[in-house]
Design a protein around this motif. Structure first.
Motif, PDB file in Angstrom:
ATOM      1  N   THR A  58      30.188  56.912  -7.738  1.00  0.00           N
ATOM      2  CA  THR A  58      30.528  57.247  -6.356  1.00  0.00           C
ATOM      3  C   THR A  58      31.752  58.166  -6.309  1.00  0.00           C
ATOM      4  O   THR A  58      32.530  58.238  -7.268  1.00  0.00           O
ATOM      5  N   GLY A  59      31.919  58.818  -5.172  1.00  0.00           N
ATOM      6  CA  GLY A  59      33.109  59.635  -4.972  1.00  0.00           C
ATOM      7  C   GLY A  59      34.359  58.773  -5.010  1.00  0.00           C
ATOM      8  O   GLY A  59      35.403  59.191  -5.525  1.00  0.00           O
ATOM      9  N   ALA A 173      34.568  65.879  -2.517  1.00  0.00           N
ATOM     10  CA  ALA A 173      33.290  65.292  -2.084  1.00  0.00           C
ATOM     11  C   ALA A 173      32.441  66.371  -1.413  1.00  0.00           C
ATOM     12  O   ALA A 173      31.219  66.370  -1.497  1.00  0.00           O
ATOM     13  N   SER A 199      37.575  65.566  -8.191  1.00  0.00           N
ATOM     14  CA  SER A 199      36.365  64.782  -7.914  1.00  0.00           C
ATOM     15  C   SER A 199      35.315  65.778  -7.430  1.00  0.00           C
ATOM     16  O   SER A 199      35.441  66.337  -6.340  1.00  0.00           O
ATOM     17  N   GLY A 201      31.787  66.465  -6.187  1.00  0.00           N
ATOM     18  CA  GLY A 201      30.709  65.704  -5.568  1.00  0.00           C
ATOM     19  C   GLY A 201      29.418  66.480  -5.436  1.00  0.00           C
ATOM     20  O   GLY A 201      29.413  67.628  -4.991  1.00  0.00           O
ATOM     21  N   THR A 203      26.540  64.387  -4.366  1.00  0.00           N
ATOM     22  CA  THR A 203      25.697  63.492  -3.557  1.00  0.00           C
ATOM     23  C   THR A 203      25.521  63.984  -2.122  1.00  0.00           C
ATOM     24  O   THR A 203      24.420  63.987  -1.585  1.00  0.00           O
ATOM     25  N   CYS A 209      22.621  60.842  -6.380  1.00  0.00           N
ATOM     26  CA  CYS A 209      23.826  60.150  -6.831  1.00  0.00           C
ATOM     27  C   CYS A 209      24.350  60.979  -7.985  1.00  0.00           C
ATOM     28  O   CYS A 209      23.889  60.830  -9.115  1.00  0.00           O
ATOM     29  N   GLU A 211      28.108  62.363  -9.075  1.00  0.00           N
ATOM     30  CA  GLU A 211      29.545  62.545  -8.888  1.00  0.00           C
ATOM     31  C   GLU A 211      30.168  62.681 -10.267  1.00  0.00           C
ATOM     32  O   GLU A 211      29.762  61.991 -11.194  1.00  0.00           O
TER      33      GLU A 211
END
Lengths: 348, 348, 348, 348
Positions: A58-59, A173, A199, A201, A203, A209, A211
């Protein structure tokens, strides 16, 4: 007419297909497969330098691990007050970094004000061991307010980080959305300006999914391997992430998807500019718009099938929102169709 | 001839297809979509009672969150010495539970010895605040040694948990493999015997990434929602997990896949029983075999393309392994073909 | 002329003597001696009910353990922005509670504004798992600003805690100073109004090192025993704390010492009221005064041997402090002599 | 006839007196007073080099902070199985270091076996990120079994630490007792042999509460300041610790006290050697003796007023203790009188 969030969309067909293609055969686990390595290489090309890549779930994980790697006892992480790390991650950054403080910095439209940032750093340092110590700065690009830091604005934050000897993290993200808005390169928007940790992203921009935590300084990569495993973020069949990124990055698909999402937001914005029942709360630069609507109008739109969230009115805006009005967020994605936008504008 | 691990396989075609089918359209995020709810309902049917279901990224996450939910200061988690939580998770259970101690209990072939388990609980309690306090028991089904606890053996552990007032967790990374071996029901293998928390794994048995923490006592589910989010394990596009489980559970596919994997292991075992160059280290009951080979033989097999790992010789076996022999692990999966097995046996 | 802090004083002779008296002979360790038990009984009498008492090393430990005992994942501790837990403990409450967020609430002169407190609780609850959850309210009595919550003001905070089902902690580092100001009983200022956990400080009021965490609800005391030991706060020769508290509480010495310290602050305040070179920033109620001085005057006083700290000017006061003025803190203690005060006033 | 523990004694008169002497006057807080600095200087002289000194509340705190400063994700701390950090600190080292694993190493009479230590380091390293990583070695001097590592034995452990690039910590709760037994210097027993971090205990040897973490490498001292404050171990009136150490170190009082305690243990041991109703379980070298007694004899002694604890029989001793016998611990201290010893021996 789904404008609730870019994570309500599914996966882009090309990306879903890539995943199916990778389903057969055997491959070594835990990020060591050929496909994993291929994507790492691609990312090094995309960023024009060697990078260390860590796929995570996940982020929130990417953000929290990035900040955890900068850990100091009594540490303060400087971030915008509305940053995802501060407002929407249930204390994950604090948990991953064993109790760091998220120190909120204000600033218009989701961007930290450099002067306030500096003041907060000074304030923390002034307290000695009692007050703790600053440990990192994190900025969000594009921001939670849908705006985008210009390259100059990134420079300003990076200069403060450098002068305060603090690592600079970027929560990307919605990295692609910001990138196409600025019409610049990934390298220019990150390490060339002083970003140390990213990060990255996928997604929200068409993956299921996908990341990745990207470290521009690879000297700390070994430690990160342990941090990731210890936080239960190391996938065994890691190539299912790799397969998504492989298709995502291939031929610039990721940029096309972001351009589409931003374009849909612009189309919405243009329609709103011509409306007299609504107005933008502030100019956006990505795939998120914040609009001021009569509460009654919002309710009607929702009854007509439009899906979007109301949003807490920030301090700084309280004077411009009337009692019968509310603030609402509209988010577009790779999956938004022009028809959805036009139907929404007509309903307005 | 890939016998290295069941996580070297990809995804079963039906499961990959289900994911593609779910790629289109919009659905609400963070586990609230119709598909998420459908799978939760299916799991309640599978387990013959209401269960609370939490999708997470990895088996390590399911284990660590389960144990974190039992948290006590100075807590000891009783587990088999070779348990995944103790030996292969880089301290994730300790991290998630803020420093719990993993207290190893010995026992033959991956199963905790009940008498030793009781002794260790008594020992811990005896130290007062200095020694800390037992907080949970965790068992692995099928075990890391490829064996399977019988229903009576589960009863024995569960009786100890009950009498010591300790929650009982089951690491079911290979739950399906054990289930088809025992030819029993999910309910009989878990809560009907006293299991409170289950890590229900799909990844090793044909999914890309499908792990769920299942709580039989739903009263603690609200707290778990926060624990999961705080550990960065809440997927936004959660339906990509749901879609996998949907196909996995539909029509008993999961049991078929496990039966196939176990069958391939049995085929291997039968061949080995007839060989005079190798022997099983102990009888297995799942899709993992541990065999004793001359090191020279192992090297030749690997040169011929067989992929498998050598394994540390446990204490209890040291007398039965000669100096020129080694212990090796062979793992089958849904993707193992009879031909691979036969080719391997011929090479032997 | 030492007005820097009440922790610059040493120990009151009666308390030092009591320690010497307890130095001989043998006594059981870790809080189980007769003297430990005697003090626990005395505290139950002082508070007019059974209480559980935990001696710890510092006020920070008492605060952090109290908050840790209320722990929830993603938890927010509501406190005044200037509270010691938030500003002066280097993240200890976050560390002890595994990453709780300290959620600052504003309010004049060190007291939380009830309306803002309620708003912040609502805001946190609104975010679901993303935003985390409120877990406790902590108030400081006397406050960091030297003021004292009236009994009605405590009622207001306690009513919010009760209605939000949140435990209420009181940081009583200067408990005695507040108590004598309100001229009430320990019970009336705490559990009778809804306080659940109290940090009961003796160090700033004449002890060497005497801090106790007092739990009014003794049902959680067993868990606290483990929390304290795990945080390395369980003294082996615990009676050295007990001996201090024994003398401190005997015959109301603690109240006499607080009355003296407060009286010295009042004497200072009276002198300042008659001065035209200085003024109180706000009315105090304990042994701390905050005064506005010309920077030049402050420097002269310090050159003349007066020791006191300058203080960051809070937001709310910025309009009332001129450019050549500063905010300064003056703290009295059991050891402050009338002569020191008078000499200081003369120097003004 | 109190032989239960050296922490059942109070404080030596000279030390208590020193505390009273320091009770008057004002001094700056949080470890910055002249007396604090004097003691730091004395300790640098005692250890014949610059050291960084951190007073803390308990030995557990000194140990846990030392280990926390070596922190690595997924870290293993190698220690003797019976070490205080592993068996008697309620998980404090795990808590302070955010979930490190205490990896027990066996060895006769409380001393780690060098070969086993090396094997355990290799084993941990072999697991990659799954198995975690070794992060520190800690040894106890004198050991929990009352024995003392010789200088050569310290060399052997230190050589392993050096070759594995691991910091070496010494738990010196009974440092003085070991030192006088070896008749060597503090420098020779620590940094000259490769010890990096020392828990220097005064409490068990005549102080009320005087524990210090000593860092031989001062480059990490700044970070330790934050670690200590964050764990609520920074005393405000820190000079109350300094005053104890001041008297403790002055004129070699600490060595005299240790010599006395050891002498009393030797007197006991000599008496026991001549007895036919009891025997030593193993030879001691400090102020702790472990004796094997008929359970009946032990009960009678206790009925006659002797206070001592029974002790779990270690594995390695199980063959030498008969069914009607038990293992018992006898501890002497600065406060033990020859008469107590003789009375005990007569009662035997």
């Amino acid at each position: 007419m789904i404008f609730s969030s870019d994570n309500w969309a599914g996966a882009h067909p090309t990306i879903a297909e890539s995943l199916v293609k990778a389903a057969g055969g055997f491959a070594s686990a835990y990020g060591t497969s050929d496909l994993d390595k291929k994507v790492e290489k691609t990312l090094s090309e995309v960023f024009e330098r060697d990078v260390a890549v860590f796929f995570v779930a996940t982020g929130t994980a990417a953000n929290s691990l990035a900040l955890a790697s900068t850990n100091r006892p009594g540490g303060h992480v400087l971030c915008h007050r509305e940053a995802h790390v501060n407002a929407d991650e249930c204390g994950a950054p604090e948990f991953f970094s064993h109790g760091a403080k998220l120190a909120p910095v204000d600033g218009a439209h989701g961007k930290m004000d450099p002067a306030r940032l500096e003041r907060e750093i000074r304030r923390t340092r002034g307290g000695g061991v009692h007050g703790g110590q600053p440990m990192a700065i994190t900025m969000t690009q594009a921001t939670e307010a849908g705006t985008v830091y210009s390259l100059d604005e990134i420079d300003a934050i990076a200069a403060i980080a450098r002068s305060a000897k603090l690592p600079l993290h970027m929560d990307g993200a919605r990295f692609a959305n910001a990138l196409v808005t600025l019409d610049t390169t990934p390298a220019e928007m990150t390490w060339k300006r002083g970003v140390d940790l990213l990060s990255f992203g996928g997604t929200k921009n068409g993956c299921w999914c996908a990341e990745a935590l990207i470290m521009f300084d690879t000297s700390k990569a070994e430690e990160m391997g342990y941090l990731r495993k210890r936080s239960a973020q190391l996938f065994s069949k890691s190539r299912f992430i790799a397969a998504q990124f492989d298709a995502y990055l291939e031929g610039g698909l990721w940029l096309d998807l972001a351009r589409h999402a931003n374009g849909m937001a612009n189309r919405l914005a243009a329609g709103i500019a011509g409306s007299n029942s609504t107005r933008l709360a502030w100019p956006s630069g990505s795939n998120e718009l914040f609009v001021i609507l009569k509460k009654e109008t919002a309710a009607k739109l929702q009854a007509d099938g439009a899906v979007f969230y109301d949003w807490p009115v920030p301090h700084t805006l309280s004077d411009s929102v009337a009692g019968d009005e509310g603030l609402y967020r509209l988010v577009t994605s790779f999956a938004t169709k022009p028809d959805d936008v036009d139907q929404f504008l007509r309903a307005l």
